[in-house]
Scaffold this active site. Structure first.
Site, PDB file in Angstrom:
ATOM      1  N   ARG A   4       0.853  -1.176   0.000  1.00 13.51           N
ATOM      2  CA  ARG A   4       0.000   0.000   0.000  1.00 13.51           C
ATOM      3  C   ARG A   4       0.897   1.236   0.000  1.00 13.51           C
ATOM      4  NH1 ARG A   4      -3.555  -2.563  -1.624  1.00 13.51           N
ATOM      5  NH2 ARG A   4      -5.643  -2.944  -0.753  1.00 13.51           N
ATOM      6  N   GLU A  41      -3.453   7.695  -4.393  1.00 13.20           N
ATOM      7  CA  GLU A  41      -3.856   7.214  -5.721  1.00 13.20           C
ATOM      8  C   GLU A  41      -5.189   7.827  -6.141  1.00 13.20           C
ATOM      9  OE1 GLU A  41      -3.971   2.951  -5.631  1.00 13.20           O
ATOM     10  OE2 GLU A  41      -1.898   2.797  -4.969  1.00 13.20           O
ATOM     11  N   HIS A  96      -1.266   0.695 -10.008  1.00 12.68           N
ATOM     12  CA  HIS A  96      -1.876  -0.281  -9.096  1.00 12.68           C
ATOM     13  C   HIS A  96      -2.423  -1.482  -9.869  1.00 12.68           C
ATOM     14  CE1 HIS A  96      -3.819  -0.609  -4.856  1.00 12.68           C
ATOM     15  NE2 HIS A  96      -3.514  -1.802  -5.344  1.00 12.68           N
TER      16      HIS A  96
END
Length: 315
Positions: free
Chosen positions: A235, A264, A282
């Site tokens: 993360r 993000e 991602h």
């Protein structure tokens, strides 16, 4: 089953076409944007008994409070750091995720990012595409993966899958967890900063959440050193992003391969101009096979809940 018999659920934020179609086939689905005004939800939406969302959207306390009939949060991800778990527990709301089915694809991407970063693959691709190579610009020599010491921060399912893929290439694999794994064939390092100090490459595979926020800080990056690279498929919040940008800009570390970011989909502008950084949007679980398997597990948890059966993957 008539429409009135179908349990009402909320699709919170965008999902995945296959999952959308299967949800529509089984349930009464109310699509709620992640940035919706939660005070203005209709009475029909407020009767929803389950919520489905991507891990990057999660379920903050506000959406739980806006859905008084909510019983289940079914995450389309393994990570649940964007869910207010304490609030869910206090309200008696169960939370499920999709572990295991994405392990191999995330591990594959971690290894791909490691090679891409160490061997300058993205930078050299740009050198060819822009014509710079043809104009006489010579690529810099790279480091190597084979024989290097690879540290893994977080030896869970994904960390172990990464280690297994690198066993033949690495000179040594070492790891840090909260505690030593009795069955792991790799060297345990009790201190995370010391792990970075002993590693040529550090792969971040730990779980997210408040307890892991900025676990990789400036001190750990300095310990990794000017020849070290860092890979993050965990993360974005696990790394102090400002410290990472500074360490890369000042060449206090050699490079980074990043699939996740603190805010993000926004990426620090400074990273975009760095040739020693490899960036991904991602994509850890983003294969057709894994996304369908994740969706099937979300559906299986929903089906089990509404049938009064045991949930498959409870957080």
């Amino acid at each position: 089953m008539t429409d009135t018999d179908r349990p009402a659920i909320v699709a919170f934020g965008p999902l995945y076409p296959y999952l959308d179609a299967e949800l529509e086939r089984r349930f009464t689905v109310h699509a709620v944007p992640a940035d919706a005004d939660l005070t203005a939800l209709s009475p029909a939406i407020r009767e929803a008994r389950a919520l489905v969302s991507f891990g990057s959207v999660g379920a903050p306390a506000a959406i739980m409070d806006a859905l008084p009939a909510l019983e289940l949060i079914a995450l389309f991800s393994v990570g649940y750091d964007k869910v207010d778990i304490d609030h869910a527990r206090a309200k008696g709301i169960r939370v499920t995720n999709t572990p295991d089915v994405l392990t191999d694809d995330v591990a594959d991407l971690a290894v791909g990012l490691l090679y891409a970063t160490v061997r300058n693959i993205a930078a050299n691709d740009r050198l060819v595409r822009t014509g710079a190579w043809a104009r006489g610009h010579k690529p810099a020599l790279s480091a190597r993966v084979t024989g290097s010491r690879i540290g893994i921060l977080g030896l869970g399912r994904i960390g172990r899958a990464i280690a297994w893929r690198l066993e033949r290439q690495a000179g040594e694999i070492l790891y840090h967890n909260r505690s030593e794994a009795a069955d792991a064939p790799y060297r345990y390092v009790a201190d995370a900063t010391d792990l970075a100090r002993q590693s040529d490459a550090l792969i971040v595979a730990t779980s997210g959440g408040p307890e892991a926020a900025r676990l990789v800080d400036a001190a750990m990056l300095d310990a990794l050193g000017p020849q070290g690279v860092i890979i993050n498929i965990s993360r974005g919040s696990v790394i102090d992003e400002d410290a990472l940008v500074a360490a890369l800009a000042e060449r206090r570390i050699a490079g980074a391969g990043l699939d996740v970011f603190a805010h993000e989909p926004y990426v620090p502008q400074a990273l975009l101009a760095m040739d020693h950084v490899v960036l991904q949007p991602h994509q850890g679980s983003a294969t057709v096979h894994t996304r369908q398997a994740m969706a099937d597990l979300v559906l299986a948890n929903l089906d089990a809940w509404f049938a009064g059966a045991t949930l498959l993957t409870v957080v």
